[in-house]
Each structure stands twice: as C-alpha cells, then as structure tokens.
Design a protein around this motif. Structure first.
Motif, PDB file in Angstrom:
ATOM      1  N   ALA A 289       0.825  -1.211   0.000  1.00 25.52           N
ATOM      2  CA  ALA A 289       0.000   0.000   0.000  1.00 25.52           C
ATOM      3  C   ALA A 289       0.856   1.256   0.000  1.00 25.52           C
ATOM      4  CB  ALA A 289      -0.931  -0.006   1.212  1.00 25.52           C
TER       5      ALA A 289
ATOM      6  N   ALA B 152       2.201   1.744  -3.512  1.00 23.29           N
ATOM      7  CA  ALA B 152       1.119   2.181  -4.392  1.00 23.29           C
ATOM      8  C   ALA B 152       0.743   3.632  -4.129  1.00 23.29           C
ATOM      9  CB  ALA B 152      -0.093   1.277  -4.209  1.00 23.29           C
ATOM     10  N   ASP B 153       0.723   4.024  -2.861  1.00 23.68           N
ATOM     11  CA  ASP B 153       0.400   5.410  -2.512  1.00 23.68           C
ATOM     12  C   ASP B 153       1.364   6.380  -3.187  1.00 23.68           C
ATOM     13  OD1 ASP B 153      -1.717   4.679  -0.885  1.00 23.68           O
ATOM     14  OD2 ASP B 153      -0.573   4.816   0.978  1.00 23.68           O
TER      15      ASP B 153
ATOM     16  N   VAL C 123       0.300   6.745  -6.876  1.00 24.66           N
ATOM     17  CA  VAL C 123      -1.001   7.385  -7.054  1.00 24.66           C
ATOM     18  C   VAL C 123      -0.919   8.886  -6.781  1.00 24.66           C
ATOM     19  CG1 VAL C 123      -3.356   7.493  -6.154  1.00 24.66           C
ATOM     20  CG2 VAL C 123      -2.277   5.271  -6.558  1.00 24.66           C
TER      21      VAL C 123
ATOM     22  N   ASP D 135      -1.325  -4.653  -4.522  1.00 29.45           N
ATOM     23  CA  ASP D 135      -2.281  -3.682  -3.988  1.00 29.45           C
ATOM     24  C   ASP D 135      -3.550  -3.717  -4.843  1.00 29.45           C
ATOM     25  OD1 ASP D 135      -2.426  -1.027  -2.136  1.00 29.45           O
ATOM     26  OD2 ASP D 135      -3.431  -0.671  -4.056  1.00 29.45           O
ATOM     27  N   PRO D 136      -4.740  -3.692  -4.235  1.00 29.12           N
ATOM     28  CA  PRO D 136      -5.986  -3.790  -5.005  1.00 29.12           C
ATOM     29  C   PRO D 136      -6.122  -2.727  -6.098  1.00 29.12           C
ATOM     30  CG  PRO D 136      -6.427  -4.061  -2.655  1.00 29.12           C
ATOM     31  CD  PRO D 136      -4.986  -3.659  -2.774  1.00 29.12           C
ATOM     32  N   ARG D 137      -5.489  -1.576  -5.908  1.00 32.35           N
ATOM     33  CA  ARG D 137      -5.579  -0.517  -6.922  1.00 32.35           C
ATOM     34  C   ARG D 137      -4.840  -0.871  -8.205  1.00 32.35           C
ATOM     35  NH1 ARG D 137      -3.576   4.051  -2.851  1.00 32.35           N
ATOM     36  NH2 ARG D 137      -2.579   2.158  -2.013  1.00 32.35           N
ATOM     37  N   PHE D 138      -4.002  -1.918  -8.146  1.00 37.02           N
ATOM     38  CA  PHE D 138      -3.236  -2.332  -9.310  1.00 37.02           C
ATOM     39  C   PHE D 138      -3.589  -3.751  -9.741  1.00 37.02           C
ATOM     40  CE2 PHE D 138      -1.022   1.250  -7.637  1.00 37.02           C
ATOM     41  CZ  PHE D 138      -0.511   1.891  -8.751  1.00 37.02           C
TER      42      PHE D 138
ATOM     43  N   SER E  69      -7.045  -2.803 -13.883  1.00 37.92           N
ATOM     44  CA  SER E  69      -7.218  -1.505 -13.235  1.00 37.92           C
ATOM     45  C   SER E  69      -6.657  -0.390 -14.113  1.00 37.92           C
ATOM     46  CB  SER E  69      -6.532  -1.488 -11.874  1.00 37.92           C
ATOM     47  OG  SER E  69      -5.133  -1.680 -12.028  1.00 37.92           O
TER      48      SER E  69
ATOM     49  N   THR F 251      -5.673   2.702 -12.628  1.00 39.34           N
ATOM     50  CA  THR F 251      -5.271   3.661 -11.599  1.00 39.34           C
ATOM     51  C   THR F 251      -4.314   4.728 -12.122  1.00 39.34           C
ATOM     52  OG1 THR F 251      -5.553   1.968  -9.907  1.00 39.34           O
ATOM     53  CG2 THR F 251      -4.216   3.861  -9.315  1.00 39.34           C
TER      54      THR F 251
ATOM     55  N   TRP G  85      -0.128  -0.759 -17.064  1.00 39.69           N
ATOM     56  CA  TRP G  85      -0.519   0.385 -16.236  1.00 39.69           C
ATOM     57  C   TRP G  85      -1.107   1.538 -17.037  1.00 39.69           C
ATOM     58  CZ3 TRP G  85       3.991   0.976 -12.144  1.00 39.69           C
ATOM     59  CH2 TRP G  85       3.876  -0.068 -11.219  1.00 39.69           C
TER      60      TRP G  85
END
Length: 218
Positions: free
Chosen positions: A79, A82-83, A86, A116-119, A123, A125, A165
């Motif tokens: 996370a 990933a943060d 983002v 990470d769920p955002r990736f 996705s 993102t 991505w």
C-alpha cells in the motif's frame, strides 16, 4: 504543488548513467515549475525484501481476519508503494539493463505494487499519467549488432508500464555506457559520449513537454 515520483534501480551510486540522466530530467522539471515535491524510492541502494511479494500475494486471497502479522505487514508495504505512485503527477523510472534482463530490484518492486488492489489486473489507476523510463545498456543492442535481441528488459518494462498500467510513457535510452572502461570498445568511445549527450538533451526536452502539460492541467 506538483509532485514527482522517482525510482532508481542502479546498484551504483557514482558513475550510474541512469541516475545521471534522471538527474537531468528531474532538475529540468523542477526548474520549470514553481513548487515541486520529489518522492524518491531507491531500490538499487535499498532493495525490497524478496519475500514481501509472495507474502502479500497470498494475503490477498486470505480473509482479512485470518491474515498473519507477516501478511498484514507485507500488504502495508504494498500500500505504501502504491500510494507513492497514485499521489505523483509525474513518474520517473531509472532502470539499467543487467545481465541482459530486468533489474531484480525493479522487478520485485513492480510485483509488490501489483498486490495492492488498486493495481489489480484490468485496473486503470495510473492510466494516462506522464512517465519516463530512463534506461542504459553497457554495449550496443541495436539492429545488426552482435547483441541484437539480447536486451530482454526494455521490451518488458515498456509492456508493463505502457500496456498494463496505461502510462503515457517516454523512453530515454543510452547505449555503450561501458565503452570508457572496456578496451575492446575503445573505438566506440566517441559514439558513446555522443549518445550520452543526446540522452541528456532528450531529458531536458522531455521535461519541457511535461511541464507544459502540468501547467495546462493546473
């Protein structure tokens, strides 16, 4: 305020071509904008623990209440990585070719981010976000060279950054970086210096294009 995320994967602190060209790129972006925050992730100097990826991956299939402390810690690392992506307006990846393939440190980092769920697969993102891949190769790998087809890194990195991505990716490549220290490459040293100069020029020119884009979006 604009923000840059920069990842370095070179195991060299001094004499690294990818670090030097990325420095030029970063400096040109910062100079052309009023206020810029730069977030750095140096996986070359401080590699991620190779066990984090597997632990985080299995944690994703484990009910939250049943996760171990190790799994929770691995997901926290994922996370955090990933943060950083983002939150950034511009992404810089400085990754050299090692042993004809992808830097293990960059590959581990990318794998961990992917947990990470955002990736998750499919996705969007980071879709459309401006990004740069700064890469370097010690020899020549172009058409007609003895090592043609031996670069198994750049194509993979373009695939995961552009196609997976969805980044708006600009690639800055430098070859023959070992010419100055390799006697057998002595006749290529002038060409190597010219290529390096061209890469620094490309970095400055690319910086201008992205700063104009950021200004329009502001």
């Amino acid at each position: 305020m604009s923000s840059i995320f920069r990842l370095d994967a070179s195991i060299r602190q001094d004499g690294s071509v990818t670090r030097a060209v990325a420095d030029t790129l970063e400096a040109a972006i910062v100079e052309d904008l009023d206020r810029v925050e730069v977030v750095r992730r140096d996986v070359g100097a401080t590699p991620l623990d190779g066990t984090v990826w597997g632990t985080a991956a299995f944690a994703g299939w484990t009910p939250e209440d049943d996760r171990s402390e190790a799994q929770r810690a691995a997901l926290a690392v994922s996370a955090e990585l990933a943060d950083e992506l983002v939150a950034a307006d511009v992404l810089i990846f400085a990754v050299p070719l090692y042993n004809f393939g992808v830097s293990q440190h960059f590959k581990t980092w990318w794998d961990v981010v992917g947990t990470d769920p955002r990736f998750a697969p499919g996705s969007t993102t980071l879709a459309g976000k401006p990004a740069f891949l700064v890469t370097a190769r010690g020899g020549g790998y172009g058409p007609g060279t003895p090592r043609e087809g031996w670069d198994h890194a750049t194509g993979w990195m373009r695939r995961v950054l552009e196609d997976v991505w969805g980044l708006d990716l600009d690639v800055i490549e430098t070859e023959l970086t070992l010419a100055d220290v390799t006697p057998a490459m002595a006749e290529l040293r002038d060409l190597a210096r010219a290529q390096l100069a061209e890469s620094h020029d490309a970095a400055r020119n690319s910086a201008r294009s992205v700063t104009l884009r950021l200004r329009r979006a502001a």
